[in-house]
Write an enzyme that holds these catalytic residues in place. Structure first.
Site, PDB file in Angstrom:
ATOM      1  N   ASP A 171     -13.786   4.869   9.067  1.00  0.00           N
ATOM      2  CA  ASP A 171     -14.235   4.558   7.694  1.00  0.00           C
ATOM      3  C   ASP A 171     -14.635   3.137   7.477  1.00  0.00           C
ATOM      4  O   ASP A 171     -14.434   2.494   6.470  1.00  0.00           O
ATOM      5  CB  ASP A 171     -12.975   4.801   6.954  1.00  0.00           C
ATOM      6  CG  ASP A 171     -13.496   5.344   5.433  1.00  0.00           C
ATOM      7  OD1 ASP A 171     -14.455   5.450   4.953  1.00  0.00           O
ATOM      8  OD2 ASP A 171     -12.451   5.559   4.519  1.00  0.00           O
ATOM      9  N   LYS A 215       0.927  -1.216   0.036  1.00  0.00           N
ATOM     10  CA  LYS A 215       0.020  -0.011   0.065  1.00  0.00           C
ATOM     11  C   LYS A 215       0.861   1.380  -0.052  1.00  0.00           C
ATOM     12  O   LYS A 215       1.662   1.483   0.957  1.00  0.00           O
ATOM     13  CB  LYS A 215      -0.993   0.025   1.063  1.00  0.00           C
ATOM     14  CG  LYS A 215      -1.800   1.212   1.080  1.00  0.00           C
ATOM     15  CD  LYS A 215      -2.846   1.077   2.160  1.00  0.00           C
ATOM     16  CE  LYS A 215      -3.820   2.252   2.355  1.00  0.00           C
ATOM     17  NZ  LYS A 215      -5.070   2.156   3.298  1.00  0.00           N
TER      18      LYS A 215
HETATM   19  P1  ADP Z   1      -7.692   3.424   0.487  1.00  0.00           P
HETATM   20  O1  ADP Z   1      -7.025   4.253   1.527  1.00  0.00           O
HETATM   21  O2  ADP Z   1      -7.161   4.044  -0.780  1.00  0.00           O
HETATM   22  O3  ADP Z   1      -9.183   3.242   0.476  1.00  0.00           O
HETATM   23  P2  ADP Z   1      -7.610   0.434   1.329  1.00  0.00           P
HETATM   24  O4  ADP Z   1      -6.327   0.012   2.243  1.00  0.00           O
HETATM   25  O5  ADP Z   1      -8.944   0.584   1.717  1.00  0.00           O
HETATM   26  O6  ADP Z   1      -7.101   1.912   0.482  1.00  0.00           O
HETATM   27  O7  ADP Z   1      -7.256  -0.525  -0.074  1.00  0.00           O
HETATM   28  C1  ADP Z   1      -8.164  -0.191  -1.209  1.00  0.00           C
HETATM   29  C2  ADP Z   1      -8.611  -1.567  -2.012  1.00  0.00           C
HETATM   30  O8  ADP Z   1      -7.599  -2.312  -2.010  1.00  0.00           O
HETATM   31  C3  ADP Z   1      -9.443  -2.162  -0.873  1.00  0.00           C
HETATM   32  O9  ADP Z   1     -11.048  -2.000  -0.931  1.00  0.00           O
HETATM   33  C4  ADP Z   1      -9.314  -3.697  -1.249  1.00  0.00           C
HETATM   34  O10 ADP Z   1     -10.169  -3.977  -2.431  1.00  0.00           O
HETATM   35  C5  ADP Z   1      -7.795  -3.745  -1.805  1.00  0.00           C
HETATM   36  N1  ADP Z   1      -7.065  -4.311  -0.556  1.00  0.00           N
HETATM   37  C6  ADP Z   1      -6.394  -3.343   0.389  1.00  0.00           C
HETATM   38  N2  ADP Z   1      -5.735  -4.110   1.127  1.00  0.00           N
HETATM   39  C7  ADP Z   1      -5.783  -5.273   0.864  1.00  0.00           C
HETATM   40  C8  ADP Z   1      -5.333  -6.703   1.210  1.00  0.00           C
HETATM   41  N3  ADP Z   1      -4.341  -6.912   2.413  1.00  0.00           N
HETATM   42  N4  ADP Z   1      -5.570  -7.842   0.705  1.00  0.00           N
HETATM   43  C9  ADP Z   1      -6.392  -7.831  -0.327  1.00  0.00           C
HETATM   44  N5  ADP Z   1      -7.016  -6.615  -0.965  1.00  0.00           N
HETATM   45  C10 ADP Z   1      -6.540  -5.638  -0.139  1.00  0.00           C
HETATM   46 MG    MG Z   2     -10.222   1.984   1.698  1.00  0.00          MG
END
Ligand code: ADP
Ligand code: MG
Length: 406
Positions: free
Chosen positions: A229, A124
């Site tokens: 959130d 991320k």
């Molecule tokens: P943002 O802050 O941009 O919302 P998120 O952490 O919510 O970031 O991640 C965005 C998307 O990426 C999530 O909705 C999910 O679909 C996918 N995602 C994030 N982390 C994971 C993970 N550890 N495993 C699988 N999918 C993930």
């Molecule tokens: Mg998110």
């Protein structure tokens, strides 16, 4: 913003040294003069070696030359910071290759990565306070107004906070990904093979899933926390079966929580508003999507508040603060997140992408892939639970070759 690792393999050890020098000097120089880069990098090849590296880095956009009234200098780009973080993750054997992007938000990019054994993970990349080199004037004003609020600092804060919370939650047995590493504005975590609740069109028993999610909100509260959130994008639904060959096997759904930069303490001055918003978000989603309405009102903040720390439960809000994420850092980050959200809202209202500081053409293409909340009830991409959700295939993994030699 696209993460393109192709230029990575062509960078020499000197180039990395110069890039690191620009990063170090950027902490207290808005523009880093060449002489300072030379001093910090101290290459064997002398100044001509530094100049060579500077041009190589500028050519692939990792640093950018800027003109100021008093002097010219260089600035690290988001791409440059991405490379430095990847370099660190790679040196620590957490990342060997970078795959496709699975999520794009206004505040982050989510990439599939793999280690050298082929184990897939998630990277991320936090992108707060994005600024573009093309709108120099706006950027200068932005920086003047927010001396300490530079994009590098803010994005790093988001990563540090998210990592600290993921660690604390994991230790307490919360269903969250396992945090693996953090470097600069990025974190590496385990890949959860489960779709976001947003992609699920029906579940066998909405009442029990609802109860489980409310229980999760209350359990967080007991530990002194509000997610902030708690929506269908940030809750992944894992499907487990006691026998996958038996069509009548019992299927259990386990919610897994992600996305923690905006978490707040139950002692926050707006705690009640955040708590209620998280609860309402779930109620609204269950009503719209699963036509389910709970007969029990609440839960209510005042009741949850009474349970904080009860029975000797560890307060995670305090634990994270003790880990070095200070009140000042929390305040800076909170202000930036709020500003970004307000901007995104304005953007949606006037039809722009909300990134007026960012005239980068590339970015605009990205926004189209994003799932907007305005078409919340569309049946695009919905996945009926019962078929396994495959987040990503192994194809398209880009190998990270980092040239340490010469
Ligand atoms: P943002 O802050 O941009 O919302 P998120 O952490 O919510 O970031 O991640 C965005 C998307 O990426 C999530 O909705 C999910 O679909 C996918 N995602 C994030 N982390 C994971 C993970 N550890 N495993 C699988 N999918 C993930
Ligand atoms: Mg998110």
């Amino acid at each position: 913003m696209l993460l393109d690792t192709r230029a990575m393999r062509h960078l020499t050890a000197e180039d990395w040294r110069v890039l690191t020098a620009v990063e170090m000097a950027s902490k207290n120089h808005e523009l880093v003069p060449t002489t300072l880069i030379e001093r910090i990098a101290r290459l064997k090849g002398g100044t001509s070696g530094v100049h060579k590296s500077i041009s190589a880095l500028a050519k692939v956009g990792l640093i950018a030359r800027m003109k100021e009234a008093k002097y010219d200098g260089y600035r690290l780009s988001y791409g440059g910071l991405d490379y430095l973080a990847l370099h660190t993750h790679s040196a620590r054997n957490h990342i060997y290759s970078v795959g496709t992007r699975i999520g794009v938000g206004k505040e982050s990019d989510i990439m599939i990565v793999a280690d050298d054994k082929g184990t897939q993970k998630v990277l991320k990349i936090h992108r707060l306070g994005r600024i573009s080199f093309r709108t120099v004037k706006t950027n200068r004003d932005y920086l003047k107004k927010n001396q300490s609020a530079s994009w590098m600092y803010l994005s790093r804060l988001a990563a540090i906070k998210e990592y600290a919370f993921m660690q604390a939650l994991r230790e307490e047995g919360f269903p969250v990904p396992e945090p693996i590493a953090q470097s600069r504005h990025t974190i590496v975590m385990t890949l959860i093979d489960a779709p976001p609740m947003r992609q699920i069109s029906s579940v066998p028993d909405p009442a029990s899933l609802y109860a489980e999610l409310i229980a999760l909100i209350l359990r967080l509260a007991k530990h002194g926390l509000i997610h902030g959130d708690f929506n269908e994008f940030n809750i992944l639904i894992r499907e487990d079966t006691n026998n996958k060959d038996d069509p009548d096997a019992i299927i259990t759904l386990t919610p897994i929580l992600i996305d923690f930069p905006q978490m707040v303490s139950m002692d926050h001055q707006n705690a009640e508003m955040y708590f209620d918003r998280d609860v309402q978000c779930i109620k609204r989603f269950f009503e719209r999507r699963f036509h389910f309405m709970s007969t029990t009102p609440g839960p209510f903040f005042k009741d949850a508040k009474k349970t904080v720390g009860r029975g000797g439960v560890r307060r995670l809000d305090a634990a994270v603060e003790a880990s070095g994420f200070t009140k000042k850092m929390a305040k800076d980050l909170e202000a930036a997140i709020r500003e970004q959200q307000a901007k995104a809202k304005d953007g949606n209202a006037d039809g722009s992408d909300g990134l007026e500081d960012d005239s980068d053409g590339e970015e605009e293409e990205d926004e189209e892939e994003e799932e907007g909340s305005e078409n919340e009830d569309g049946d695009d991409g919905h996945q009926v639970i019962g078929g396994l959700a495959l987040v990503e295939s192994e194809e398209g993994l880009q190998k990270l070759t980092i040239n340490e030699g010469t």
